[in-house]
Design an enzyme around this catalytic site. Structure first.
Site, mmCIF file in Angstrom:
data_model
loop_
_atom_site.group_PDB
_atom_site.id
_atom_site.type_symbol
_atom_site.label_atom_id
_atom_site.label_comp_id
_atom_site.label_asym_id
_atom_site.label_seq_id
_atom_site.Cartn_x
_atom_site.Cartn_y
_atom_site.Cartn_z
ATOM 1 N N HIS A 220 106.648 119.121 44.151
ATOM 2 C CA HIS A 220 105.678 119.138 43.052
ATOM 3 C C HIS A 220 104.299 119.602 43.516
ATOM 4 O O HIS A 220 103.439 119.908 42.688
ATOM 5 C CB HIS A 220 105.580 117.746 42.400
ATOM 6 C CG HIS A 220 104.975 116.694 43.288
ATOM 7 N ND1 HIS A 220 105.716 115.912 44.136
ATOM 8 C CD2 HIS A 220 103.683 116.314 43.448
ATOM 9 C CE1 HIS A 220 104.917 115.066 44.776
ATOM 10 N NE2 HIS A 220 103.667 115.303 44.374
ATOM 11 N N ASP B 239 112.752 116.598 45.643
ATOM 12 C CA ASP B 239 111.303 116.828 45.649
ATOM 13 C C ASP B 239 110.821 117.245 47.037
ATOM 14 O O ASP B 239 109.814 116.744 47.542
ATOM 15 C CB ASP B 239 110.556 115.576 45.179
ATOM 16 C CG ASP B 239 109.092 115.891 44.854
ATOM 17 O OD1 ASP B 239 108.799 117.035 44.475
ATOM 18 O OD2 ASP B 239 108.246 114.977 45.014
ATOM 19 N N SER C 250 100.699 113.212 48.849
ATOM 20 C CA SER C 250 102.031 113.786 48.683
ATOM 21 C C SER C 250 102.315 114.831 49.752
ATOM 22 O O SER C 250 101.487 115.723 49.993
ATOM 23 C CB SER C 250 102.163 114.434 47.294
ATOM 24 O OG SER C 250 102.010 113.462 46.288
#
Length: 265
Positions: free
Chosen positions: A151, A181, A256
């Protein structure tokens, strides 16, 4: 002094043992006798004090003049708890210093178009909008492959990677997997050897172990937070395949793609 002391004690004891003669007309000097006995008692008491006080003062002076033993220098006392805490802190700092060159900042840029309507004529037209994002990644090979989250680079048209020393490189997308992901990038640099991170076996991680999260939350690069492994094998229903490690280390927007390491780095 000792002989005089015992002499006056004996005399005082002798006069203390003398009984007062009874009042009688046969002994008209009773009052005079009692006065003499009290006077002798008082003199003995005063002499006894005169003998004892100088002796006590001399003894106290001698004790005062005696050399006192030198005090030993106090050695600093370091508790075992402090030593253990310092050792743990040093190990964590060593692990962070070891891992930090492998952590990178991933910058993305994309152009999104949104539809807008002309309020006067009612025509529809596309309006471009430039979107800039920043997250984290980690180098996994010496030739510049970077692992990050899908993402982070989704719909990105330009990708840049910033190393720990501030060096900026362009990067390209090699592959991505929406189900897990994950995404893999390649730094566009020739003849440069990068510092890859050392991979560990997540199955060997135990609940309660220390965990260190490194990333770039809120555009603050190379930020470090510390916590523990709260649980393993977590599933929260966001992805088709989930096997998350739960930690109480602070994870914020921008973390992230960053690594979660143990105290050995």
């Amino acid at each position: 002094y000792v002989l005089l002391f015992f002499f006056f004690v004996f005399v005082s004891f002798f006069f203390l043992m003398i009984r007062r003669p009874p009042r009688s007309t046969l002994f008209p000097y009773t009052t005079l006798f009692r006065s003499i006995v009290h006077w002798i008692r008082a003199c003995c008491f005063v002499l006894l004090l005169i003998i004892l006080i100088p002796g006590c003062s001399e003894q106290s002076e001698q004790e005062a003049l005696k050399p006192r033993p030198a005090r030993e220098k106090a050695t600093p006392c370091v508790s075992s708890t402090t030593s253990v805490a310092r050792k743990i802190g040093e190990e964590i700092a060593d692990a962070i210093e070891k891992v930090m060159p492998s952590v990178v900042v991933v910058r993305t840029e994309a152009i999104h178009h949104h539809i807008s309507r002309d309020t006067f004529w009612g025509y529809l037209y596309s309006v471009p909008r430039r979107l800039v994002g920043q997250a984290s990644g980690v180098i996994i090979s010496k030739d510049g492959y970077v692992l990050t989250s899908n993402h982070v680079i989704q719909n990105a048209q330009e990708i840049e990677v910033v190393l720990h020393d501030g060096t900026l490189y362009s990067a390209r997308l090699i592959g991505r997997d929406e189900a897990t992901d994950l995404a893999v990038l390649k730094i566009d640099a020739e003849g440069i050897t990068f510092a890859p991170i050392e991979a560990a076996d997540s199955d060997e991680v135990r609940v309660g172990e220390l965990a260190v999260a490194i990333g770039s939350p809120f555009s603050l690069s190379s930020s470090v937070t510390i916590g523990i492994i709260s649980q393993k094998g977590r599933s929260i229903g966001l992805l088709p395949y989930e096997d998350f490690i739960q930690t109480d280390a602070s994870i914020n927007p921008g973390n992230s793609g960053g690594p979660l390491v143990d105290v050995e780095g």
